[in-house]
Design a protein around this motif. Structure first.
Motif, short mmCIF file in Angstrom:
data_model
loop_
_atom_site.label_atom_id
_atom_site.label_comp_id
_atom_site.label_asym_id
_atom_site.label_seq_id
_atom_site.Cartn_x
_atom_site.Cartn_y
_atom_site.Cartn_z
N TYR A 46 45.45 41.90 -12.63
CA TYR A 46 44.28 41.97 -11.77
C TYR A 46 43.59 40.62 -11.72
O TYR A 46 43.56 39.90 -12.72
N ASP A 47 43.06 40.29 -10.55
CA ASP A 47 42.34 39.02 -10.43
C ASP A 47 40.88 39.23 -10.80
O ASP A 47 40.48 40.30 -11.26
N ILE A 93 49.13 34.26 -8.29
CA ILE A 93 47.90 33.82 -8.95
C ILE A 93 47.90 32.30 -9.05
O ILE A 93 48.95 31.67 -9.26
N GLN A 94 46.72 31.74 -8.85
CA GLN A 94 46.57 30.29 -8.91
C GLN A 94 46.58 29.84 -10.36
O GLN A 94 45.93 30.46 -11.21
N SER A 95 47.33 28.79 -10.64
CA SER A 95 47.32 28.28 -12.00
C SER A 95 45.90 27.82 -12.35
O SER A 95 45.27 27.11 -11.56
N THR A 121 43.08 33.19 -19.01
CA THR A 121 43.14 32.16 -17.97
C THR A 121 44.60 31.76 -17.81
O THR A 121 45.27 31.44 -18.80
N MET A 122 45.06 31.81 -16.59
CA MET A 122 46.47 31.58 -16.34
C MET A 122 46.79 30.09 -16.34
O MET A 122 46.71 29.41 -15.33
N TRP A 123 47.16 29.59 -17.51
CA TRP A 123 47.47 28.17 -17.63
C TRP A 123 48.96 27.90 -17.50
O TRP A 123 49.42 26.82 -17.84
N LEU A 124 49.70 28.88 -17.05
CA LEU A 124 51.12 28.62 -16.83
C LEU A 124 51.28 27.78 -15.56
O LEU A 124 50.43 27.81 -14.67
N ARG A 184 53.80 35.66 -9.70
CA ARG A 184 54.13 34.27 -9.43
C ARG A 184 52.88 33.43 -9.60
O ARG A 184 51.80 33.82 -9.16
N VAL A 185 53.05 32.32 -10.25
CA VAL A 185 51.93 31.39 -10.41
C VAL A 185 52.14 30.24 -9.44
O VAL A 185 53.25 29.70 -9.35
N VAL A 186 51.11 29.92 -8.70
CA VAL A 186 51.20 28.74 -7.85
C VAL A 186 50.52 27.62 -8.60
O VAL A 186 49.37 27.73 -9.00
#
Lengths: 263, 478
Positions: free
Chosen positions: B334-335, B344-346, B407-410, B440-442
């Motif tokens: 979930y965002d 999801i944005q990196s 926090t999506m740091w990938l 998917r991470v952008v």
């Protein structure tokens, strides 16, 4: 012509053949102190023994003979020993190299070729000895210049036989023992050890029907008789050699696709 | 290289080994043409097409016909019937150290091996240094081959074999003995080969290798092509095949381009949850442990890394196992606005969440999430045990909502999330869903495209005046 195919193989893979021959000679005596000396020394030693036997222990005088009968014996023994060498090895060429046959994209035609060459090569020194011996005993004439031709013809025959035995040996494993038995008998079925003066009539027929006799006669003409004493042999031997190669190659080409299954 | 058209094309390829009661029969048969054998079918109507520049993996259990197929393509075995068209120079690495003599040194073996592979002596002389360099055996290259370890032998074999610059490369398991670093190097080389439009056919039992390097994979089973398709779903299917969830007979329809057999299996897996679960218990446990090659089950995170399973297709190819004491029912990524998302944005904040319905009392619950990359490597994981150093006590009937805010740091890429719940005490898995969530991470875009993580970096270059340097140097001298 189909007969050119084996030679094309040799030319195309000449570097591989050279390397394999070198390696086979080295491998036979790997780990031995004298190494490759044995490969050449062993035939030479045999020649010396035959010389000793037929020049000193059983000196034979042949009525109307051209000279020392020991030369005749040596020449015959030499050509037969070289041939016997390849007979003994040919049946197991493919079985002993099963990994090469099965595992990689490898031109297996070179295996019988290299075995034949590796069998013949060690006899070169013994041949030199025999030529020198015949020169010393006065049987050497201009016929000596036919020797390269005879070497070539015999090599062709040896390669042909190697092809046949190699491929049949895979399907028929007993061949190896049959060949061994044949070899021990065949020495006595050729015009080598016999005094021509004291030859039973039956042996003349045996010689005529033994294809190996023609080879021996040619060699004896070249180094002992010093003339074309057996003109028929000079026709039969080269043609027979060529035919052997043609048949051997054809058989090998026909059966080689089945080798992977059999090994 | 004849430019277009497939590199390898096989239609109805069949191989039957002839078995003879007596070795002489084979010779007699060839001469008389009258059959004297019984047959054992190793390959049956195999269809296969490999395009140029394609890396294709072959999976299949022992005796499925993999090696037979490779040997036929390599040309060391004849096929019994069918059509096989091959265009291009083939090199096959079917066995280690073939044509290599144990008594000879590595260098001599390279020369001989090269000649056996069809190179000329001049070609070998030109390449021998690069071969030795690639094998990394320069220090021992003049010592006998027999003194090499298995891995070193593999390195020399591979280095020699690839120096032929094949248009078609066939590798049968040979790489698995090399160490990880050398394997990576080989695969790097295979990738280069692919860029030059060469075709690679690879047999491996390591499904990771297949997913990482192969464009496609096909599964051989009992001499037939059982399934064929993208590498990832094929490895999942193979995993299931191996551990008996899919039977070959049930799914032996030819030309299965995807894996339709998965769906009913999945249903049967889910159905009995909570009900008759005793028989379910043993199978998936054993399966996942055997597949991972590691024995003990560590609660969630680590044990979820069972190296095999991963799936792009969430609906059909998921692997699920566990005792069923509790069942995961609802999950997602979930965002910040609490909307389900898969992109999801990196650097953005997000949340993983799932709900667990407990059907029994679970005094020692451990549950959480693990993120895997495309290769199946677990790159992040968290459970209540790792987070709080304590297990959770749940009662039958409880519905737990488990969430992890992060926090999506990938960096840029596709990732898969494994969900899991397990007993801490004995490691028994309650409900595991491999690759339940795909996202998917952008990436941040400012960094290498190969980056794994976004380190939130701020890059700068500043100039220092030359005068300042000389002044500084003078200052230092005085």
């Amino acid at each position: 012509m189909a007969l050119s195919a084996p030679f094309e193989t040799i030319v195309r893979h000449r570097e591989l053949v050279v390397e394999l021959v070198k390696r086979e000679l080295k491998d036979r005596h790997v780990g031995q102190a004298l190494g490759v000396v044995w490969a050449y020394g062993h035939p030479l030693l045999l020649m010396l023994i035959y010389t000793f036997l037929f020049a000193y222990v059983f000196p034979t005088r042949v009525a109307g003979g051209e000279g020392d009968f020991a030369v005749s014996v040596l020449v015959g023994v030499l050509s037969w020993l070289a041939f016997q060498d390849v007979l003994g090895r040919a049946t197991t060429i493919l079985a002993s190299q099963a990994s090469l046959v099965k595992q990689i994209v490898f031109p297996i035609e070179v295996l019988p070729i290299k075995t034949a060459i590796a069998s013949a090569l060690p006899y070169s020194l013994a041949l030199v000895f025999t030529i020198v011996y015949s020169a010393l005993h006065g049987t050497l004439t201009a016929m000596v210049f036919t020797v390269p031709f005879l070497i070539a013809a015999q090599l062709v025959a040896m390669i042909g036989v190697a092809f046949m035995l190699a491929v049949i040996g895979v399907f028929f494993r007993d061949l190896r023992d049959l060949v061994t038995v044949f070899c021990s008998i065949n020495l006595f079925a050729q015009p080598i050890l016999y005094n021509p003066d004291a030859l039973p009539a039956v042996m003349k027929w045996v010689f005529l029907f033994n294809p190996f006799s023609y080879q021996v006669w040619c060699w004896q003409d070249a180094l002992y008789h010093g003339r074309f004493a057996h003109p028929v042999a000079w026709v039969v031997f080269p043609l027979g050699a060529a035919a052997t190669l043609a048949v051997g190659w054809a058989l090998f080409a026909r059966l080689k696709h089945h080798l992977g299954d059999m090994l | 290289m004849s430019s277009l058209g497939p590199a390898i094309r096989a239609r109805g390829l069949r191989k039957a080994y002839r078995q003879y009661a007596n070795p002489v029969d084979s010779l007699l048969e060839l001469i008389t043409q009258a059959p004297r054998h019984s047959e054992r079918v190793a390959l049956d109507s195999v269809d296969l097409e490999l395009k140029r520049g394609e890396i294709v993996g072959i999976l299949g259990r022992n005796g499925a016909g993999k090696s037979t197929l490779l040997k036929i393509i390599a040309g060391t075995l004849e096929h019994t019937s069918g059509v096989l068209e091959i265009s291009g120079r083939i090199t096959a690495i079917l066995e280690l150290g073939t044509g290599f003599h144990p008594e000879y040194t590595g260098r001599e073996n390279i020369r001989m091996g090269g000649l056996c592979l069809g190179m000329s002596r001049a070609e070998i002389d030109r390449k021998i240094d690069s071969i030795i360099d690639f094998s990394e055996l320069r220090d021992v290259i003049d010592q006998p081959f027999k003194t090499y370890s298995t891995g070193m032998q593999a390195r020399l074999t591979f280095s020699t074999a690839i120096s032929v610059e094949p248009e078609i490369l066939i590798v049968d398991e040979a790489l698995s003995v090399g160490d990880a670093r050398f394997q990576m190097k080989c695969f790097g080389w295979i990738q280069k080969l692919k860029q030059r439009n060469a075709t690679v056919l690879l047999v491996s039992h390591d499904t990771n290798t297949i997913t990482t390097f192969c464009d496609r994979a096909l599964i051989l089973e009992k001499g037939r092509v059982f399934a064929e398709g993208d590498a990832k779903p094929m490895t999942v299917l193979y995993h299931n095949l191996l551990f008996g969830k899919v039977t070959a007979s049930a799914a032996a329809q030819p030309d299965t381009s995807r894996a339709p057999e998965m769906a009913p299996c999945e249903d049967s897996r889910l159905g009995p949850f909570g009900g008759g679960k005793s028989d379910l218990n043993a199978d998936p446990e054993g399966a996942s442990d055997a597949a991972a090659g590691t024995a003990p089950s560590v609660p969630i995170g680590a044990s979820a890394s069972s190296s095999t399973a991963s799936s792009a297709d969430q609906a059909s190819n998921r692997i699920r196992y566990g005792s069923g004491d509790a069942v995961l029912v609802d999950w997602g990524l979930y965002d910040e606005q609490n909307r389900t998302c898969s992109l999801i944005q990196s650097g953005a904040k997000c949340r993983f969440a799932m709900r667990l319905e407990c059907r029994k009392d679970i005094p020692d619950l451990s549950c959480g999430f693990a993120i895997k990359d495309r290769k199946g490597t677990v790159i992040w994981g968290e459970t209540n045990v790792t987070h709080a150093q304590a297990s959770f006590s749940a009662r039958a009937g409880d519905v737990l909502t488990i969430a992890s805010d992060l926090t999506m740091w990938l960096a840029d890429g596709d990732y898969f999330v494994t969900l899991g719940a397990a007993h801490v005490a004995d490691g028994t898995k309650i409900d595991f869903i491999e690759d339940a969530i795909q996202f998917r991470v952008v990436g941040p875009g400012r960094i290498f495209t190969t980056s794994l993580v976004n380190l939130d970096s701020h890059f700068s270059i500043s100039t220092t005046q030359a005068d300042d340097i000389s002044a500084a140097l003078q200052g230092a001298a005085e």
